[in-house]
Write a protein that holds these residues in place. Sequence first.
Motif, PDB file in Angstrom:
ATOM      1  N   ALA A 247      10.444   2.818   2.747  1.00 21.13           N
ATOM      2  CA  ALA A 247      10.842   2.919   4.153  1.00 21.13           C
ATOM      3  C   ALA A 247      12.287   2.460   4.373  1.00 21.13           C
ATOM      4  O   ALA A 247      12.778   2.523   5.498  1.00 21.13           O
ATOM      5  CB  ALA A 247       9.877   2.126   5.029  1.00 21.13           C
ATOM      6  N   VAL A 248      12.977   2.026   3.321  1.00 20.40           N
ATOM      7  CA  VAL A 248      14.377   1.611   3.498  1.00 20.40           C
ATOM      8  C   VAL A 248      15.266   2.819   3.802  1.00 20.40           C
ATOM      9  O   VAL A 248      15.977   2.824   4.814  1.00 20.40           O
ATOM     10  CB  VAL A 248      14.889   0.788   2.292  1.00 20.40           C
ATOM     11  N   PRO A 249      15.244   3.892   2.961  1.00 20.79           N
ATOM     12  CA  PRO A 249      16.050   5.055   3.341  1.00 20.79           C
ATOM     13  C   PRO A 249      15.570   5.685   4.645  1.00 20.79           C
ATOM     14  O   PRO A 249      16.377   6.146   5.443  1.00 20.79           O
ATOM     15  CB  PRO A 249      15.894   6.036   2.165  1.00 20.79           C
ATOM     16  N   VAL A 254      16.527   7.008  10.415  1.00 21.98           N
ATOM     17  CA  VAL A 254      16.022   6.881  11.786  1.00 21.98           C
ATOM     18  C   VAL A 254      17.078   6.201  12.666  1.00 21.98           C
ATOM     19  O   VAL A 254      17.330   6.617  13.800  1.00 21.98           O
ATOM     20  CB  VAL A 254      14.690   6.091  11.790  1.00 21.98           C
ATOM     21  N   LEU A 255      17.710   5.171  12.131  1.00 20.85           N
ATOM     22  CA  LEU A 255      18.728   4.444  12.902  1.00 20.85           C
ATOM     23  C   LEU A 255      19.868   5.381  13.289  1.00 20.85           C
ATOM     24  O   LEU A 255      20.298   5.424  14.444  1.00 20.85           O
ATOM     25  CB  LEU A 255      19.305   3.314  12.042  1.00 20.85           C
ATOM     26  N   PHE A 328       7.510   6.785  14.019  1.00 15.12           N
ATOM     27  CA  PHE A 328       8.745   7.520  14.343  1.00 15.12           C
ATOM     28  C   PHE A 328       8.453   8.987  14.631  1.00 15.12           C
ATOM     29  O   PHE A 328       9.121   9.608  15.454  1.00 15.12           O
ATOM     30  CB  PHE A 328       9.795   7.336  13.234  1.00 15.12           C
ATOM     31  N   GLN A 329       7.423   9.511  13.977  1.00 17.47           N
ATOM     32  CA  GLN A 329       7.063  10.911  14.249  1.00 17.47           C
ATOM     33  C   GLN A 329       6.558  11.013  15.700  1.00 17.47           C
ATOM     34  O   GLN A 329       6.893  11.949  16.412  1.00 17.47           O
ATOM     35  CB  GLN A 329       5.993  11.390  13.271  1.00 17.47           C
ATOM     36  N   ALA A 347      16.073  13.411  12.931  1.00 20.43           N
ATOM     37  CA  ALA A 347      16.689  12.741  11.776  1.00 20.43           C
ATOM     38  C   ALA A 347      16.954  13.751  10.653  1.00 20.43           C
ATOM     39  O   ALA A 347      16.720  13.464   9.475  1.00 20.43           O
ATOM     40  CB  ALA A 347      15.829  11.574  11.295  1.00 20.43           C
ATOM     41  N   SER A 348      17.424  14.929  11.043  1.00 26.44           N
ATOM     42  CA  SER A 348      17.767  16.023  10.102  1.00 26.44           C
ATOM     43  C   SER A 348      16.618  16.404   9.171  1.00 26.44           C
ATOM     44  O   SER A 348      16.851  16.885   8.062  1.00 26.44           O
ATOM     45  CB  SER A 348      18.989  15.656   9.255  1.00 26.44           C
ATOM     46  N   GLY A 349      15.380  16.137   9.591  1.00 26.74           N
ATOM     47  CA  GLY A 349      14.229  16.529   8.772  1.00 26.74           C
ATOM     48  C   GLY A 349      13.648  15.376   7.960  1.00 26.74           C
ATOM     49  O   GLY A 349      12.595  15.511   7.329  1.00 26.74           O
ATOM     50  N   TRP A 350      14.283  14.216   7.997  1.00 27.41           N
ATOM     51  CA  TRP A 350      13.795  13.104   7.162  1.00 27.41           C
ATOM     52  C   TRP A 350      12.449  12.577   7.654  1.00 27.41           C
ATOM     53  O   TRP A 350      11.628  12.140   6.856  1.00 27.41           O
ATOM     54  CB  TRP A 350      14.821  11.965   7.113  1.00 27.41           C
TER      55      TRP A 350
END
Length: 386
Positions: A247-249, A254-255, A328-329, A347-350
């Motif tokens: 969940a770090v990346p 998300v930020l 977040f979803q 988030a560009s698809g992340w």
Amino acid sequence: MDFELSEKAIDFRSQVKKFIENNLTSEIISNMHKTGTFNDKSFNEALASEGLLAGAVPGYGDRDPVELYLLFNELEKAGAPYDGLAVTMLVAGIINAVGTEFHHEEILKKLLTGKHNCCLGYSEPDYGSDVASITTKAEKVGDKWIINGQKMWTTMAHESDWVLLLTRTNSEVPKHKGMTMFMVPMATPGIEIQPVPTMASERTNATFYDNVEVEDQWRLGEVDDGWSVMGIALALERGVMGGTNPAVPLLKHVLNWAETTPSKNESLMINNTLMRERIARTAIINQVGQLLTLRAAWIAATGGMPGVEGSMAKIYASEEYQKVVGWFQQMAGAEGLLSFGAEDAAASGWIDYDARHAPVTTIYGGTSEINRNNIAERHLGLPRSR
Ligand SMILES: Cc1cc2nc3c(=O)[nH]c(=O)nc-3n(C[C@H](O)[C@H](O)[C@H](O)COP(=O)(O)OP(=O)(O)OC[C@H]3O[C@@H](n4cnc5c(N)ncnc54)[C@H](O)[C@@H]3O)c2cc1C
């Protein structure tokens, strides 16, 4: 335990971070997501040429599992392709522990150049959690072994030079005592690889072994003692080898998204109170995951086997990852379901990628249920589940 890193480890971590800054490009990251192969041989070779692979094999020179943890923790946090490398380094650690001179010369030295990969052939179509029941058979005929059977989920088989293959060599003894491990060269006639795509976008494979003939020198460990070799592999894999900070990346993406995207009331997403709370909670979860992993690495580095602690780190990290990406979803709404390349993808698809990837992390490397059994039986002293 002492959470402070030694000077040697701090120095190693800063070398890895510097390497990532200078070598990890957005092309490398997008290529791994496009192909589903989370391995980049040029990137691996570059790591090797800086001495960072040899510098992370536990027991190699003055190295211990803390360096192994640091290498994969930094690669994971940066979102680098590390799955192929993680398995390869795991095998390097096993060979260093139990390999013969032949294995050191023929395999370990080559693995440390970054040009070669290994894959893990444990699971079968009918046996994943209950891996000690495997049926892929190795029979000694003269001075050769003949292998027949099928393995499932052999991730990276299509990129690998060797498979660490768990086989049944004795059916007359209790199942844990009748298995033998081999390092089988993937170029051996009789091996077939079929791709298996996954919802996580990673490619894995089914592999078939039809009268595959190998010489005894490719056996790793004693005949019928493959379970001991598995023990070393699992102690290094769970907790130490990455997979504990996914969940770090996600948080970074998300930020970036929340700081640049307006919400319905036209204020930026980052100003939404629930969003801020979820971001803060995720940062705390990531920190706890990091400390749990460091504990497993530290136990391994001081001569222990972090079997239970690795299970704790793995359950925590994978299940919390699944939980936070769900948050977040939900915040993103319909855009959170759009993939890389879609115009309005959150988030560009992340977010979509992590939502598909997270459930799979609770399965590979041992499911959450199996890890819970491990903690229940070995830590809490509860009765055995089977
Ligand atoms: C993407 C991916 C990559 C993988 N890569 C590899 C690889 O490279 N090499 C490799 O060898 N394997 C690999 N695996 C296989 C993985 O290790 C197995 O999927 C996993 O161990 C579960 O085994 P199974 O799929 O056979 O499920 P099963 O063992 O059939 O389990 C099904 C369900 O029953 C539960 N269950 C089973 N036994 C118990 C029990 N005793 N108590 C409580 N619940 C139980 C499980 O938790 C699970 O929910 C990979 C898997 C995936 C999904």
